[in-house]
Design a protein around this motif. Structure first.
Motif, mmCIF file in Angstrom:
data_model
loop_
_atom_site.group_PDB
_atom_site.id
_atom_site.type_symbol
_atom_site.label_atom_id
_atom_site.label_comp_id
_atom_site.label_asym_id
_atom_site.label_seq_id
_atom_site.Cartn_x
_atom_site.Cartn_y
_atom_site.Cartn_z
ATOM 1 N N VAL A 130 0.867 -1.185 0.000
ATOM 2 C CA VAL A 130 0.000 0.000 0.000
ATOM 3 C C VAL A 130 0.902 1.233 0.000
ATOM 4 O O VAL A 130 1.736 1.388 0.897
ATOM 5 N N ASP A 131 0.773 2.083 -0.997
ATOM 6 C CA ASP A 131 1.521 3.337 -0.988
ATOM 7 C C ASP A 131 0.724 4.422 -1.697
ATOM 8 O O ASP A 131 -0.435 4.203 -2.089
ATOM 9 N N GLN A 132 1.333 5.607 -1.859
ATOM 10 C CA GLN A 132 0.605 6.733 -2.449
ATOM 11 C C GLN A 132 0.248 6.500 -3.910
ATOM 12 O O GLN A 132 -0.624 7.184 -4.461
ATOM 13 N N PHE A 133 0.895 5.497 -4.533
ATOM 14 C CA PHE A 133 0.590 5.166 -5.924
ATOM 15 C C PHE A 133 -0.298 3.923 -6.041
ATOM 16 O O PHE A 133 -0.669 3.526 -7.135
ATOM 17 N N GLY A 134 -0.606 3.279 -4.915
ATOM 18 C CA GLY A 134 -1.463 2.108 -4.917
ATOM 19 C C GLY A 134 -0.784 0.815 -4.520
ATOM 20 O O GLY A 134 -1.448 -0.132 -4.125
ATOM 21 N N GLY A 135 0.553 0.738 -4.639
ATOM 22 C CA GLY A 135 1.234 -0.497 -4.270
ATOM 23 C C GLY A 135 0.744 -1.668 -5.094
ATOM 24 O O GLY A 135 0.022 -1.508 -6.083
ATOM 25 N N TYR A 136 1.118 -2.886 -4.694
ATOM 26 C CA TYR A 136 0.679 -4.033 -5.488
ATOM 27 C C TYR A 136 -0.778 -4.395 -5.243
ATOM 28 O O TYR A 136 -1.360 -5.171 -6.003
ATOM 29 N N THR A 137 -1.399 -3.831 -4.209
ATOM 30 C CA THR A 137 -2.825 -4.076 -3.995
ATOM 31 C C THR A 137 -3.702 -3.083 -4.748
ATOM 32 O O THR A 137 -4.919 -3.271 -4.836
ATOM 33 N N GLY A 138 -3.088 -2.005 -5.259
ATOM 34 C CA GLY A 138 -3.866 -0.953 -5.899
ATOM 35 C C GLY A 138 -4.508 0.002 -4.918
ATOM 36 O O GLY A 138 -5.328 0.840 -5.320
ATOM 37 N N MET A 139 -4.131 -0.084 -3.632
ATOM 38 C CA MET A 139 -4.755 0.755 -2.610
ATOM 39 C C MET A 139 -3.782 1.769 -2.039
ATOM 40 O O MET A 139 -2.648 1.433 -1.690
ATOM 41 N N THR A 140 -4.232 3.003 -1.914
ATOM 42 C CA THR A 140 -3.521 4.018 -1.158
ATOM 43 C C THR A 140 -3.806 3.810 0.328
ATOM 44 O O THR A 140 -4.731 3.063 0.695
ATOM 45 N N PRO A 141 -3.037 4.456 1.219
ATOM 46 C CA PRO A 141 -3.341 4.315 2.652
ATOM 47 C C PRO A 141 -4.781 4.680 2.994
ATOM 48 O O PRO A 141 -5.429 3.978 3.790
ATOM 49 N N LEU A 142 -5.316 5.749 2.429
ATOM 50 C CA LEU A 142 -6.690 6.148 2.721
ATOM 51 C C LEU A 142 -7.677 5.086 2.249
ATOM 52 O O LEU A 142 -8.628 4.736 2.958
ATOM 53 N N ARG A 143 -7.451 4.561 1.064
ATOM 54 C CA ARG A 143 -8.363 3.544 0.539
ATOM 55 C C ARG A 143 -8.269 2.248 1.346
ATOM 56 O O ARG A 143 -9.280 1.596 1.600
ATOM 57 N N PHE A 144 -7.044 1.887 1.769
ATOM 58 C CA PHE A 144 -6.885 0.686 2.594
ATOM 59 C C PHE A 144 -7.610 0.857 3.924
ATOM 60 O O PHE A 144 -8.284 -0.065 4.397
ATOM 61 N N ARG A 145 -7.473 2.051 4.526
ATOM 62 C CA ARG A 145 -8.197 2.307 5.783
ATOM 63 C C ARG A 145 -9.698 2.122 5.589
ATOM 64 O O ARG A 145 -10.359 1.438 6.393
ATOM 65 N N ASP A 146 -10.254 2.715 4.547
ATOM 66 C CA ASP A 146 -11.695 2.615 4.320
ATOM 67 C C ASP A 146 -12.109 1.166 4.049
ATOM 68 O O ASP A 146 -13.173 0.725 4.505
ATOM 69 N N TYR A 147 -11.266 0.447 3.334
ATOM 70 C CA TYR A 147 -11.540 -0.959 3.030
ATOM 71 C C TYR A 147 -11.607 -1.792 4.311
ATOM 72 O O TYR A 147 -12.553 -2.568 4.518
ATOM 73 N N VAL A 148 -10.629 -1.639 5.186
ATOM 74 C CA VAL A 148 -10.615 -2.415 6.434
ATOM 75 C C VAL A 148 -11.755 -1.976 7.348
ATOM 76 O O VAL A 148 -12.425 -2.814 7.976
ATOM 77 N N HIS A 149 -12.019 -0.679 7.418
ATOM 78 C CA HIS A 149 -13.127 -0.195 8.241
ATOM 79 C C HIS A 149 -14.471 -0.727 7.731
ATOM 80 O O HIS A 149 -15.349 -1.085 8.530
ATOM 81 N N ASP A 150 -14.645 -0.790 6.417
ATOM 82 C CA ASP A 150 -15.891 -1.337 5.860
ATOM 83 C C ASP A 150 -16.055 -2.808 6.239
ATOM 84 O O ASP A 150 -17.160 -3.243 6.605
ATOM 85 N N LEU A 151 -14.970 -3.576 6.168
ATOM 86 C CA LEU A 151 -15.038 -4.984 6.581
ATOM 87 C C LEU A 151 -15.413 -5.095 8.057
ATOM 88 O O LEU A 151 -16.215 -5.954 8.442
ATOM 89 N N ALA A 152 -14.835 -4.221 8.883
ATOM 90 C CA ALA A 152 -15.139 -4.252 10.311
ATOM 91 C C ALA A 152 -16.614 -3.942 10.563
ATOM 92 O O ALA A 152 -17.263 -4.613 11.386
ATOM 93 N N ARG A 153 -17.145 -2.958 9.870
ATOM 94 C CA ARG A 153 -18.572 -2.632 10.043
ATOM 95 C C ARG A 153 -19.450 -3.797 9.617
ATOM 96 O O ARG A 153 -20.448 -4.113 10.274
ATOM 97 N N GLN A 154 -19.100 -4.440 8.514
ATOM 98 C CA GLN A 154 -19.874 -5.589 8.049
ATOM 99 C C GLN A 154 -19.842 -6.724 9.062
ATOM 100 O O GLN A 154 -20.828 -7.450 9.224
#
Length: 447
Positions: A59-83
């Protein structure tokens, strides 16, 4: 002086450990949703904080190998937690090996500018636990970086993290320093594995980082340095495991016991015996990192489900998931080729079964994701016989038989991953381990 109420959950755990309580923190270094859901179920069952970490190449400012920036990774993990209904106040995000790692081909000035942008993005997105790692040699650097240069660059990044968190209105991060770690994801060969860190080397790391922080007026940040990365003598390659030896690490453990407020962070603890995880926490290696072992369990579970699928679904309708995965790895060999030596037949076995689990880089590839979705869709439409569960997922079969686990593909897979992660939860929370039978009695528990 901060009161205990003003400490973050991570700081409270470290403070409790330093008071002599049998507690620690396990870090799940993975982005796969099945692994993260399993981790949330484990944390719920054992009453632990869940630390999820992203690495600098993931995860980096360009997306890293996951395609996620830090902000997007945070939202992704938070969404999983809410679910999952997992409370966000018990979820901590961390950044691992944050520094110029991804830009070592650039000159140091350019690489460090990218690293500053990287760490600012992590801190501004609310990643609370930051591993400052500037041990990587950039273009034009001397062959071996001095401890002072590594510490100076780390302090420079800390200044950026402090400012970014403050500008975002977030609590200040906690920091991990030190770089003497196994190769991320395991060694190509255990012949390359490092010896246990000498106490003198650990002391020097601590001293030069303290001096670098003070030179940058980072007095408050230094009080939030909670851990130092060292080599405790644990590692693995594609087929072998270097197990923890408490006697060899005794002097190192005694050293950190005399350093108030910090513990050691142990990387590459994957595949250690559970008894060793307990010993490591006891010996002040109180932050345990796990990654490839979790995705190894994921791969085992998916392979087992594929075997079940072939018995229940007409041949032309099966997902061919494991074949599609291997085709993706062959089409893009950069993530595994230099790690897996030998003949084509030997490499084929390592791609599928290697402990370093290089196939974890390919689960996000579009053909692989489509095949996985087809696997789950195929198994949703059939009833899985107990006899097939007994054959291919025997541990999960026992839970289904006792009415503790539904026989759905997702539940079976997450349970298998959770059994691995639960070893870490027990090692880091002895009180939870003592009440393990109660956790096992919950339908949501992974034990």
């Amino acid at each position: 002086m901060m009161t205990n109420d003003s400490l973050s959950p991570v700081q409270q755990i470290i403070a409790a450990h330093r008071r002599g309580e049998a507690t620690g923190l396990y870090s799940v270094c993975c982005s796969h949703p099945s692994v993260l859901r399993a981790a949330m179920r484990v944390a719920t069952a054992y009453g632990t904080v869940l630390l999820v970490e992203a690495t600098s190449n993931q995860v980096d400012q360009f997306g890293g190998y996951t395609g996620m920036t830090p902000l997007r990774f945070r939202d992704y993990v938070h969404d999983l937690a809410r679910q999952q209904g997992f409370p966000l106040e018990r979820l901590v995000l961390g950044g691992d090996h944050l520094g110029p790692n991804a830009w070592q081909s650039l000159d140091a000035a350019s690489a460090m500018r990218n690293a500053e942008t990287l760490i600012a993005a992590y801190a501004a997105a609310g990643f609370h636990k930051i591993h400052l790692d500037c041990s990587m040699r950039c273009a034009g650097d001397p062959q071996y970086l001095s401890d002072e240069l590594i510490a100076e660059r780390s302090a420079r990044l800390c200044v950026v993290a402090e400012r970014a968190a403050a500008d975002a209105g977030l609590p200040p991060p906690v920091y991990v320093i030190g770089t003497e770690v196994p190769v991320p994801g395991g060694e190509a060969s255990l012949a390359q594995a490092g010896a246990v860190t000498a106490p003198e080397a650990a002391r020097r790391t601590l001293d030069v980082h303290r001096q670098a922080f003070m030179a940058c007026d980072l007095h408050a940040a230094w009080r939030r340095v909670i851990a130092m990365v060292v080599q405790p003598g644990v590692d693995f390659d594609h087929s072998r495991i270097q197990h923890y030896d408490a006697a060899q690490a005794a002097e190192l453990s005694a050293f950190v016991a005399g350093q108030p407020g910090i513990v050691f962070e142990a990387h590459s603890t994957d595949y250690q015996r559970e008894s060793a995880l307990h010993q490591m926490v006891r010996d002040h290696f109180a932050i345990l990192k796990v990654g490839p072992a979790a995705t190894f369990a994921l791969r085992e579970g998916l392979a087992a489900l594929c075997h079940i699928e072939t018995e229940l679904v007409p041949c032309g309708q099966t997902s061919r998931l494991m074949q599609v995965l291997d085709e993706a790895m062959l089409a893009q060999p950069s993530h595994w080729a230099r790690h897996y030596p030998g003949s084509s037949a030997e490499q084929r076995l390592l791609r599928r079964y290697g402990l370093s689990d290089r196939c974890r880089y390919y689960w996000g590839e579009a053909p692989v994701m489509a095949a996985a979705q087809q696997l789950f869709a195929n198994l949703e439409g059939v009833e899985i016989p107990l006899s097939l569960l007994s054959q291919h997922l025997p541990e999960q079969y026992l839970e289904v038989l006792q009415g503790q686990l539904p026989a759905s593909a997702n539940a079976l897979l997450e349970h298998k991953i959770g059994r691995l992660l639960a070893q870490y939860a027990r090692a880091c929370n002895r009180n939870a381990a003592a009440d393990d039978s109660a956790a096992a009695g919950s339908a949501a528990a992974i034990c």
